[in-house]
Design an enzyme around this catalytic site. Sequence first.
Site, PDB file in Angstrom:
ATOM      1  N   HIS A 270      -4.008  -8.534  -7.920  1.00 47.61           N
ATOM      2  CA  HIS A 270      -4.737  -7.640  -8.826  1.00 47.61           C
ATOM      3  C   HIS A 270      -3.804  -6.584  -9.383  1.00 47.61           C
ATOM      4  O   HIS A 270      -2.868  -6.159  -8.719  1.00 47.61           O
ATOM      5  CB  HIS A 270      -5.934  -6.971  -8.134  1.00 47.61           C
ATOM      6  CG  HIS A 270      -5.619  -6.323  -6.816  1.00 47.61           C
ATOM      7  ND1 HIS A 270      -5.461  -7.049  -5.662  1.00 47.61           N
ATOM      8  CD2 HIS A 270      -5.432  -5.029  -6.481  1.00 47.61           C
ATOM      9  CE1 HIS A 270      -5.183  -6.225  -4.659  1.00 47.61           C
ATOM     10  NE2 HIS A 270      -5.152  -4.990  -5.125  1.00 47.61           N
TER      11      HIS A 270
ATOM     12  N   ASP B  71     -12.721  -0.045  -9.887  1.00 45.84           N
ATOM     13  CA  ASP B  71     -12.393  -0.008  -8.466  1.00 45.84           C
ATOM     14  C   ASP B  71     -13.502   0.729  -7.714  1.00 45.84           C
ATOM     15  O   ASP B  71     -14.025   1.739  -8.182  1.00 45.84           O
ATOM     16  CB  ASP B  71     -11.042   0.691  -8.270  1.00 45.84           C
ATOM     17  CG  ASP B  71     -10.467   0.446  -6.886  1.00 45.84           C
ATOM     18  OD1 ASP B  71      -9.453  -0.269  -6.788  1.00 45.84           O
ATOM     19  OD2 ASP B  71     -11.024   0.971  -5.897  1.00 45.84           O
ATOM     20  N   ILE B  72     -13.816   0.212  -6.528  1.00 39.67           N
ATOM     21  CA  ILE B  72     -14.905   0.791  -5.719  1.00 39.67           C
ATOM     22  C   ILE B  72     -14.514   2.159  -5.143  1.00 39.67           C
ATOM     23  O   ILE B  72     -15.384   2.976  -4.849  1.00 39.67           O
ATOM     24  CB  ILE B  72     -15.309  -0.206  -4.600  1.00 39.67           C
ATOM     25  CG1 ILE B  72     -16.719   0.041  -4.110  1.00 39.67           C
ATOM     26  CG2 ILE B  72     -14.319  -0.196  -3.452  1.00 39.67           C
ATOM     27  CD1 ILE B  72     -17.259  -1.078  -3.224  1.00 39.67           C
TER      28      ILE B  72
ATOM     29  N   GLY C  36       1.256  -1.896   0.506  1.00 42.22           N
ATOM     30  CA  GLY C  36      -0.058  -1.256   0.499  1.00 42.22           C
ATOM     31  C   GLY C  36      -1.180  -2.156   0.028  1.00 42.22           C
ATOM     32  O   GLY C  36      -2.263  -1.678  -0.311  1.00 42.22           O
ATOM     33  N   GLN C  37      -0.952  -3.467   0.014  1.00 40.56           N
ATOM     34  CA  GLN C  37      -1.997  -4.390  -0.440  1.00 40.56           C
ATOM     35  C   GLN C  37      -3.037  -4.568   0.660  1.00 40.56           C
ATOM     36  O   GLN C  37      -2.691  -4.907   1.798  1.00 40.56           O
ATOM     37  CB  GLN C  37      -1.387  -5.753  -0.797  1.00 40.56           C
ATOM     38  CG  GLN C  37      -2.401  -6.727  -1.377  1.00 40.56           C
ATOM     39  CD  GLN C  37      -1.782  -8.067  -1.767  1.00 40.56           C
ATOM     40  OE1 GLN C  37      -0.605  -8.337  -1.478  1.00 40.56           O
ATOM     41  NE2 GLN C  37      -2.571  -8.900  -2.415  1.00 40.56           N
TER      42      GLN C  37
ATOM     43  N   HIS D 239      -3.877  -2.738 -10.671  1.00 40.59           N
ATOM     44  CA  HIS D 239      -4.622  -1.480 -10.788  1.00 40.59           C
ATOM     45  C   HIS D 239      -4.246  -0.832 -12.117  1.00 40.59           C
ATOM     46  O   HIS D 239      -3.057  -0.799 -12.477  1.00 40.59           O
ATOM     47  CB  HIS D 239      -4.212  -0.483  -9.702  1.00 40.59           C
ATOM     48  CG  HIS D 239      -4.566  -0.852  -8.307  1.00 40.59           C
ATOM     49  ND1 HIS D 239      -5.662  -0.337  -7.657  1.00 40.59           N
ATOM     50  CD2 HIS D 239      -3.955  -1.676  -7.414  1.00 40.59           C
ATOM     51  CE1 HIS D 239      -5.701  -0.815  -6.409  1.00 40.59           C
ATOM     52  NE2 HIS D 239      -4.681  -1.637  -6.243  1.00 40.59           N
TER      53      HIS D 239
HETATM   54  P1  DGP Z   1      -4.911  -2.871  -2.861  1.00 43.19           P
HETATM   55  O1  DGP Z   1      -4.732  -1.782  -1.843  1.00 43.19           O
HETATM   56  O2  DGP Z   1      -3.834  -2.840  -3.921  1.00 43.19           O
HETATM   57  O3  DGP Z   1      -5.106  -4.219  -2.224  1.00 43.19           O
HETATM   58  O4  DGP Z   1      -6.242  -2.481  -3.617  1.00 43.19           O
HETATM   59  C1  DGP Z   1      -7.477  -3.093  -3.427  1.00 43.19           C
HETATM   60  C2  DGP Z   1      -8.484  -2.301  -4.205  1.00 43.19           C
HETATM   61  O5  DGP Z   1      -9.667  -3.067  -4.285  1.00 43.19           O
HETATM   62  C3  DGP Z   1      -8.873  -0.968  -3.565  1.00 43.19           C
HETATM   63  O6  DGP Z   1      -8.496   0.084  -4.444  1.00 43.19           O
HETATM   64  C4  DGP Z   1     -10.375  -1.015  -3.426  1.00 43.19           C
HETATM   65  C5  DGP Z   1     -10.776  -2.192  -4.283  1.00 43.19           C
HETATM   66  N1  DGP Z   1     -11.884  -2.958  -3.761  1.00 43.19           N
HETATM   67  C6  DGP Z   1     -11.948  -3.556  -2.542  1.00 43.19           C
HETATM   68  N2  DGP Z   1     -13.130  -4.176  -2.390  1.00 43.19           N
HETATM   69  C7  DGP Z   1     -13.811  -3.986  -3.552  1.00 43.19           C
HETATM   70  C8  DGP Z   1     -15.100  -4.395  -3.992  1.00 43.19           C
HETATM   71  O7  DGP Z   1     -15.860  -5.061  -3.315  1.00 43.19           O
HETATM   72  N3  DGP Z   1     -15.460  -3.995  -5.258  1.00 43.19           N
HETATM   73  C9  DGP Z   1     -14.636  -3.247  -6.047  1.00 43.19           C
HETATM   74  N4  DGP Z   1     -15.097  -2.904  -7.259  1.00 43.19           N
HETATM   75  N5  DGP Z   1     -13.409  -2.853  -5.655  1.00 43.19           N
HETATM   76  C10 DGP Z   1     -13.022  -3.210  -4.420  1.00 43.19           C
END
Ligand code: DGP
Length: 112
Positions: A98, A29-30, A91-92, A100
Amino acid sequence: MDCIFCKIVSGEASIHSLYQDEQVIAFRDITPQAPVHFLVIPREHVESLAHTARKHSPLLGHMLAIAADLAAKEGLSEGFRTVINAGEQGGQTVQHLHIHVLGGRAMGWPPG
Ligand code: DGP
């Protein structure tokens, strides 16, 4: 469609990949919320868990199995948290299904 996770699937956006197969991709996760925080996503664009149907059951099972395998590979022998946010109140923020996986510290319960 402007979906960042579809761009990751197509290779347009770069990631720290942990695992890939014909159905799923797992990557860090980023914005990590724990010492270990990675995501497992399907290659297929499915908007959220709320948009799945019975036909997705094998895919969902595979995603969970890969999440557990990778949690073990990441050394999370003391436990880990899996989260699937769905919809606005869930919270999506990225509208591509996906899971986590978070670990490496004690996770509080209930979540805020
Ligand atoms: P959610 O809130 O459940 O939709 O989580 C989305 C997650 O995705 C959030 O924790 C940050 C991650 N994320 C969003 N954009 C990117 C990206 O471009 N790269 C990566 N590695 N993670 C990302």
